[in-house]
Design a protein around this motif. Structure first.
Motif: not given
Length: 135
Positions: A69-71, A98-99
């Motif tokens: 994730h890229t949160c 956010w992906r």
């Protein structure tokens, strides 16, 4: 022996904290300084909190079977999923903040996170074999 394993004095397979990632197929350096995230907490935190990732930096998540994730991240990254031998089995370029990306291939056990554009810059693609050299 798996291409990314090293051996300790008890004969156990272990990984150092930092490695250089080399594309054995293409003969290029993919990541000069790659930090290993080997624990659950290290994998969860990953690159969160960093403002950027330098061109020669990266993060290798071992046991990354649950996706990446890229949160809470402030920048896009490239991601390459690898199997036990270090072969690239899936890539995602320019993954924005956010992906979430889940690779359903059961042989995907490691994820290499790099600065956005690095996979293209090094011509790293599905099928390439990566090797890891301790620093």
């Amino acid at each position: 022996m798996v291409c990314c394993s090293f051996w300790d004095f008890n004969g156990e397979a272990v990984m150092p904290d930092w490695v250089r990632v080399r594309n054995k197929t293409k003969g290029t350096i993919v990541c000069e300084r790659c930090l290993l995230a080997q624990t659950w907490l290290q994998r969860l935190i990953g690159l969160m909190g960093r403002k950027s990732l330098e061109r020669e930096e990266g993060l290798l998540l071992t046991k990354a079977t649950g996706g990446v994730h890229t949160c809470f991240m402030r920048f896009a990254i490239d991601v390459a999923y690898l199997d036990e031998q270090g072969q690239v089995i899936a890539v995602k370029e320019n993954m924005k903040p956010w992906r979430i990306w889940i690779v359903r291939d059961k042989s995907a056990i490691m994820a290499l996170e790099l600065p956005a554009g690095r996979l293209k810059e090094t011509a790293t693609e599905v099928g390439d074999l990566l090797e890891f050299q301790p620093l």
